[in-house]
Scaffold this active site. Structure first.
Site, PDB file in Angstrom:
ATOM      1  N   LEU A 241       0.886  -1.171   0.000  1.00  0.00           N
ATOM      2  CA  LEU A 241       0.000   0.000   0.000  1.00  0.00           C
ATOM      3  C   LEU A 241       0.927   1.226   0.000  1.00  0.00           C
ATOM      4  O   LEU A 241       1.242   1.795   1.047  1.00  0.00           O
ATOM      5  CB  LEU A 241      -0.904  -0.018   1.232  1.00  0.00           C
ATOM      6  CG  LEU A 241      -2.040   1.003   1.222  1.00  0.00           C
ATOM      7  CD1 LEU A 241      -3.070   0.692   0.143  1.00  0.00           C
ATOM      8  CD2 LEU A 241      -2.726   1.061   2.586  1.00  0.00           C
ATOM      9  N   HIS A 242       1.345   1.608  -1.227  1.00  0.00           N
ATOM     10  CA  HIS A 242       2.443   2.568  -1.371  1.00  0.00           C
ATOM     11  C   HIS A 242       2.107   3.983  -0.864  1.00  0.00           C
ATOM     12  O   HIS A 242       2.787   4.536  -0.001  1.00  0.00           O
ATOM     13  CB  HIS A 242       2.811   2.725  -2.853  1.00  0.00           C
ATOM     14  CG  HIS A 242       3.241   1.481  -3.543  1.00  0.00           C
ATOM     15  ND1 HIS A 242       4.512   0.958  -3.429  1.00  0.00           N
ATOM     16  CD2 HIS A 242       2.580   0.649  -4.395  1.00  0.00           C
ATOM     17  CE1 HIS A 242       4.616  -0.129  -4.172  1.00  0.00           C
ATOM     18  NE2 HIS A 242       3.462  -0.341  -4.768  1.00  0.00           N
ATOM     19  N   ASP A 243       1.109   4.595  -1.503  1.00  0.00           N
ATOM     20  CA  ASP A 243       0.995   6.055  -1.411  1.00  0.00           C
ATOM     21  C   ASP A 243       0.622   6.623  -0.036  1.00  0.00           C
ATOM     22  O   ASP A 243       1.099   7.716   0.324  1.00  0.00           O
ATOM     23  CB  ASP A 243      -0.003   6.559  -2.462  1.00  0.00           C
ATOM     24  CG  ASP A 243       0.522   6.374  -3.869  1.00  0.00           C
ATOM     25  OD1 ASP A 243       1.752   6.280  -4.039  1.00  0.00           O
ATOM     26  OD2 ASP A 243      -0.296   6.336  -4.815  1.00  0.00           O
TER      27      ASP A 243
END
Ligand code: BDR
Ligand code: CA
Length: 313
Positions: A241-243
């Site tokens: 879950l990068h951002d």
């Protein structure tokens, strides 16, 4: 005091989780606008997805400005193979009723930042840096007028996710990224080394779903679709879950134990390493630091924060 925030983004679900989490923390953030750019999918779809997510949260009062439809000098590269053709595959949200705000995102960014006191507006940059570079070109004082820019992008020793050397956001518009990293702005970079530790495991998605709200149900499905590509690619339980790491860094810096102020440059020439972030972690070049790079994350604290906040919407 709340922090005035602009989120520059190319929604995909992890982008949307970022601005929704900001809206779920009104005691910490005043979300001035969501600005969209071409990236994961073309601009018309990233803009539509931003509007859909805000409408789902009942927050059509947040302006969405559409920005650049292509990188500064290169053709657009998209990532439908990860996020599906809509960029939001996994749950069929209705078409948004709200329209984008009038105006071009880079101009809106300049206006919002320069009309406020110096050092008071933060940008979370979750996408190719085209809009930010264009805004800096329009207003040379922008970089020093901002409080900071927190960027999800690049990689240190993790390797790239779109080529062996490059991460998607930097790879899509390396010239824009190079412009931002030489701007003198106060930068924080959260590379794949960090975001690959923060995964949407099946158990965590069940915890989100158990919140029992419509929004939690929708994001359970969007993130479940989203993770299948990465699970297959990396053999993990869950996808990164990068951002939202950019936002949670501003909320809970204690979740990011391993950060250094170092020199970062972006490769814009060599075909094999195009879009690579050259992060001088060991200060071997002697070049001055231009960014704080965060290498590790307390994944459990991070995901718990996201789940708790999304559950309030
Ligand atoms: C980045 O690429 C996008 O697909 C994600 O939203 C994130 O911003 C990760 O490489
Ligand atoms: Ca993104």
């Amino acid at each position: 005091m709340t922090r005035a925030l602009i989120i520059d983004t190319d929604p995909s679900p992890d982008d949307a989780v970022t601005f929704l989490t900001a809206l779920a923390a009104p005691e910490l953030f005043e979300l001035l606008a969501v600005t969209t750019v071409a990236g994961n999918v073309p601009l018309d779809l990233t803009t539509k997805n931003a509007l859909k997510a805000l409408e789902l949260a009942g927050r059509t009062d947040i302006p969405v400005y559409a920005g650049a439809s292509a990188p500064l000098v290169r053709p657009l590269i998209t990532a439908e193979y990860v996020h599906g053709h809509t960029g939001f595959d996994g749950y069929d949200l209705p078409d948004p009723v709200a329209k984008p705000a009038a105006g071009f995102a880079p101009e809106a960014i300049v206006e919002m930042v320069m009309s406020r006191p110096k050092g008071t507006v933060t940008i979370c940059a979750l996408a190719p840096l085209t809009n930010i570079a264009l805004a800096m070109a329009r207003e040379p004082r922008l970089a020093e007028h901002l409080a900071e820019i927190v960027i999800m992008g690049g990689a240190l020793s993790e390797g790239g996710n779109v080529t062996p050397a490059a991460e998607f956001n930097i790879y899509v518009d390396p010239e824009a990224a190079a412009r931002v990293f030489t701007s003198g702005a106060n930068l924080t970079l959260i590379p794949l080394d960090c975001t690959h530790q923060a995964r949407t495991t099946a158990a965590r998605l069940e915890r989100l779903r158990a919140k029992g709200t419509k929004l939690a149900e929708v994001f359970y499905h969007l993130l479940s679709f989203n993770k299948r590509f990465d699970e297959q690619k990396y053999g993990w339980d869950g996808g990164p879950l990068h951002d939202p790491t950019t936002l949670v860094w501003l909320m809970h810096p204690e979740f990011f134990p391993n950060g250094r102020r170092v020199n970062v440059t972006v490769e814009t020439g060599s075909p094999d390493t195009l879009g690579m972030t050259i992060i001088d972690w060991w200060s071997v070049t002697g070049k001055p630091a231009n960014a704080l790079v965060l290498r590790d994350i307390d994944a459990e604290g991070y995901m718990t924060t996201i789940i708790d906040r999304l559950g309030r919407l």
